[in-house]
Design an enzyme around this catalytic site. Structure first.
Site, mmCIF file in Angstrom:
data_model
loop_
_atom_site.group_PDB
_atom_site.id
_atom_site.type_symbol
_atom_site.label_atom_id
_atom_site.label_comp_id
_atom_site.label_asym_id
_atom_site.label_seq_id
_atom_site.Cartn_x
_atom_site.Cartn_y
_atom_site.Cartn_z
ATOM 1 N N ARG A 174 -31.687 32.048 -39.168
ATOM 2 C CA ARG A 174 -30.471 31.298 -39.434
ATOM 3 C C ARG A 174 -29.248 31.765 -39.047
ATOM 4 O O ARG A 174 -28.914 32.948 -38.565
ATOM 5 C CB ARG A 174 -30.265 31.261 -41.040
ATOM 6 C CG ARG A 174 -31.405 30.253 -41.699
ATOM 7 C CD ARG A 174 -31.088 30.351 -43.080
ATOM 8 N NE ARG A 174 -32.231 31.254 -43.573
ATOM 9 C CZ ARG A 174 -32.102 32.372 -44.455
ATOM 10 N NH1 ARG A 174 -30.924 32.510 -44.702
ATOM 11 N NH2 ARG A 174 -33.160 33.034 -44.868
ATOM 12 N N ARG A 178 -21.060 33.194 -42.686
ATOM 13 C CA ARG A 178 -20.586 32.527 -43.708
ATOM 14 C C ARG A 178 -19.270 31.816 -43.894
ATOM 15 O O ARG A 178 -18.503 32.400 -43.276
ATOM 16 C CB ARG A 178 -20.665 33.275 -45.151
ATOM 17 C CG ARG A 178 -22.004 33.794 -45.523
ATOM 18 C CD ARG A 178 -21.729 34.742 -46.808
ATOM 19 N NE ARG A 178 -23.248 35.243 -46.957
ATOM 20 C CZ ARG A 178 -23.161 36.373 -47.608
ATOM 21 N NH1 ARG A 178 -22.258 37.012 -48.125
ATOM 22 N NH2 ARG A 178 -24.556 36.973 -47.820
ATOM 23 N N ARG A 250 -39.698 53.632 -35.943
ATOM 24 C CA ARG A 250 -38.270 54.074 -35.829
ATOM 25 C C ARG A 250 -38.037 54.937 -36.959
ATOM 26 O O ARG A 250 -38.689 55.005 -37.972
ATOM 27 C CB ARG A 250 -37.204 53.088 -36.003
ATOM 28 C CG ARG A 250 -37.187 51.898 -34.811
ATOM 29 C CD ARG A 250 -36.829 52.437 -33.388
ATOM 30 N NE ARG A 250 -35.556 52.816 -33.156
ATOM 31 C CZ ARG A 250 -35.228 53.555 -32.182
ATOM 32 N NH1 ARG A 250 -35.990 53.731 -30.867
ATOM 33 N NH2 ARG A 250 -33.869 53.635 -31.887
ATOM 34 N N ARG A 280 -24.166 53.964 -38.708
ATOM 35 C CA ARG A 280 -23.304 53.800 -39.835
ATOM 36 C C ARG A 280 -23.025 55.077 -40.676
ATOM 37 O O ARG A 280 -23.705 56.005 -40.301
ATOM 38 C CB ARG A 280 -23.731 52.680 -40.686
ATOM 39 C CG ARG A 280 -25.316 53.244 -41.223
ATOM 40 C CD ARG A 280 -25.849 52.009 -42.355
ATOM 41 N NE ARG A 280 -27.039 52.429 -42.920
ATOM 42 C CZ ARG A 280 -27.482 51.909 -43.802
ATOM 43 N NH1 ARG A 280 -27.205 50.633 -44.400
ATOM 44 N NH2 ARG A 280 -28.877 52.110 -44.340
ATOM 45 N N GLU A 301 -25.691 58.245 -39.893
ATOM 46 C CA GLU A 301 -27.059 57.786 -39.698
ATOM 47 C C GLU A 301 -27.497 57.294 -38.223
ATOM 48 O O GLU A 301 -26.899 56.700 -37.545
ATOM 49 C CB GLU A 301 -27.344 56.331 -40.581
ATOM 50 C CG GLU A 301 -28.645 56.129 -40.944
ATOM 51 C CD GLU A 301 -28.824 54.921 -41.905
ATOM 52 O OE1 GLU A 301 -28.143 55.017 -42.907
ATOM 53 O OE2 GLU A 301 -29.630 54.005 -41.391
ATOM 54 N N TYR A 349 -42.260 46.347 -42.929
ATOM 55 C CA TYR A 349 -40.801 46.707 -43.759
ATOM 56 C C TYR A 349 -41.034 45.911 -44.976
ATOM 57 O O TYR A 349 -41.150 44.565 -45.153
ATOM 58 C CB TYR A 349 -39.919 46.271 -42.858
ATOM 59 C CG TYR A 349 -38.613 46.615 -43.839
ATOM 60 C CD1 TYR A 349 -37.940 48.047 -43.927
ATOM 61 C CD2 TYR A 349 -37.939 45.623 -44.584
ATOM 62 C CE1 TYR A 349 -37.122 48.393 -44.980
ATOM 63 C CE2 TYR A 349 -36.812 46.089 -45.517
ATOM 64 C CZ TYR A 349 -36.498 47.565 -45.740
ATOM 65 O OH TYR A 349 -35.305 47.885 -46.498
ATOM 66 N N ASP A 351 -38.819 45.590 -48.760
ATOM 67 C CA ASP A 351 -37.685 45.950 -49.664
ATOM 68 C C ASP A 351 -38.694 46.319 -51.010
ATOM 69 O O ASP A 351 -39.662 46.070 -51.295
ATOM 70 C CB ASP A 351 -36.772 44.893 -50.071
ATOM 71 C CG ASP A 351 -35.699 44.616 -49.013
ATOM 72 O OD1 ASP A 351 -35.298 45.955 -48.561
ATOM 73 O OD2 ASP A 351 -35.146 43.738 -48.651
#
Ligand SMILES: Cc1cc2nc3c(=O)[nH]c(=O)nc-3n(C[C@H](O)[C@H](O)[C@H](O)COP(=O)(O)OP(=O)(O)OC[C@H]3O[C@@H](n4cnc5c(N)ncnc54)[C@H](O)[C@@H]3O)c2cc1C
Length: 384
Positions: A174, A178, A250, A280, A301, A349, A351
């Protein structure tokens, strides 16, 4: 009641949630983990010097739309209010992520209304790309060169070690923008952090008289004979001795440093440029905003290809890996009395909320299979 003797490999969310559900139905459950701690990659622990709760394998934020999962975790811990807000340092400036009206106005030096911003982004998007095939084409079509290069290109190269032109367009389904000032990183109905950390939450789920937990214990194939069923949340390729080669992942390296005071003023600061080697910096005390700490613990990281002795983090799932996965799935499908679960057992992956939802389903499927005297499937979710 026909009490089964169950072995669960892995004391992460997959293992303990399945274990808990089966234990509550009277089955005898042994959960083993090769590490010296529970909680898998969600493991956290307090830093000795600063007392900050540190997410040892990288920051974890709980967010879900799944009411059942939310109720489940709230049975075992108090979830504290937390909203993930991410910033990005790009070309010497700090922006708000995900790209929102504030980001757009700041980036282009404008004061656009939502409608004006929509028109601006539409104008920036490359309309000559009608059938985007790659991640890069999709991003260029949606948001144009400037925003793509500032916020996606470098970050993606560092995170995946691949050019965005090599990644499929499906990654960016998408428009990633925003047109209001909402900077809540997640769109989910529920979001929060466990008051005493994920390890405490997981230990509380595993705390049941029918569960025996053994750490520092690796799975070996011989012990399968002693159990009625095994739920395996370790790596699928490892289970088969990597006989077809290794599934690509990874891995992450974390460079930990402490700081007296407040290092960056937010939980997550992304670095989009390829000139900065890390992706980050995370400042962990911001993941527990209800606590107060003088000192601070931060992680830089770094992402790289996963070697034999590294911890597998993100499955790559490109064409080569999917062909290899297929070989392991064929081997797995010939097994009996074992179910492969979780992010490593199914090479996806996941969550935490999805992991918990799948674990609840897997336990239900097992209980139903016993009741209906049917065999338990090797996978309870679609993995291809
Ligand atoms: C960097 C990073 C950040 C993340 N951030 C988020 C986030 O913000 N929000 C979110 O919802 N999710 C996040 N996740 C995903 C989350 O970590 C997973 O959903 C969750 O850990 C999956 O649980 P699991 O039990 O399937 O796997 P794991 O947590 O990996 O647990 C598997 C366990 O099996 C053990 N094991 C493996 N092989 C063997 C063996 N042979 N013998 C014994 N034990 C074995 C391992 O030691 C491990 O403890 C993140 C993941 C990563 C990598």
């Amino acid at each position: 009641m026909n009490r089964k003797n169950i072995l669960i490999v892995g004391a992460g969310f997959s293992g303990v949630v399945i274990g808990r559900q089966l234990a509550e139905h009277g089955h005898k459950v042994t959960i083993i983990d090769q590490r010296n701690h529970t909680a898998g990659n969600a493991y956290d622990a307090r830093d000795k010097d600063t007392d900050v709760m540190v997410h040892i394998y990288g920051p974890h934020i709980f967010h879900t739309d799944n009411e059942t999962v939310w109720q489940f975790v709230n049975r075992f811990t108090k979830m504290m209010p937390y909203i993930n807000r991410v910033k990005a340092t790009v070309n010497g400036q700090v922006f708000s992520l995900p790209i929102n009206l504030h980001t757009i106005n700041q980036f282009f030096g404008k004061t656009c209304s939502p409608d004006e911003a929509k028109a601006l982004i539409a104008e920036k998007g490359d309309s000559s790309i009608t059938e985007p095939k790659t991640f890069e084409e999709q991003a260029l079509r949606f948001i144009g060169k400037e925003l793509y290069e500032a916020f996606f290109k470098g970050y993606t190269i560092k995170q995946w070690g691949m050019q965005p032109a090599e990644l499929p367009a499906s990654i960016l389904k998408r428009l990633p923008v925003r047109f209001n000032y909402d900077d809540n990183y997640f769109n989910h109905k529920f979001q929060g952090m466990p008051e005493d950390g994920y390890t405490c939450l997981i230990n509380s789920i595993a705390d049941h008289e029918n569960i025996t937990l053994e750490l520092n214990r690796s799975f070996n194939h011989e012990e399968r004979a002693s159990y009625d069923h095994v739920f395996y949340s370790g790596p699928l390729d490892a289970f088969f001795g990597y006989q077809h080669g290794r599934l690509g992942y990874r891995t992450l390296d974390f460079e930990k440093f402490t700081y007296q005071g407040d290092f960056q003023g937010c939980a997550v600061m992304n670095y989009g440029s390829v000139d900065v080697p890390y992706t980050r910096i995370t400042e962990h005390k911001y993941f527990s905003p209800w606590e107060k700490h003088e000192g601070s613990v931060c992680y830089k990281e770094y992402s790289r290809s996963c070697g034999e002795n590294d911890i597998p983090y993100y499955p790559i799932r490109q064409m080569g890996e999917m062909a290899l996965l297929d070989k392991y799935l064929t081997l797995a499908e010939a097994e009996q009395n074992i179910t492969f679960v979780g992010r490593l057992g199914t090479y996806r992956y996941l969550d935490m909320d999805v992991t918990i939802a799948e674990a609840l389903k897997t336990a239900d499927d097992y209980l139903n299979s016993l009741e209906n005297k049917q065999s338990m499937p090797v996978f309870t979710v679609s993995v291809r």
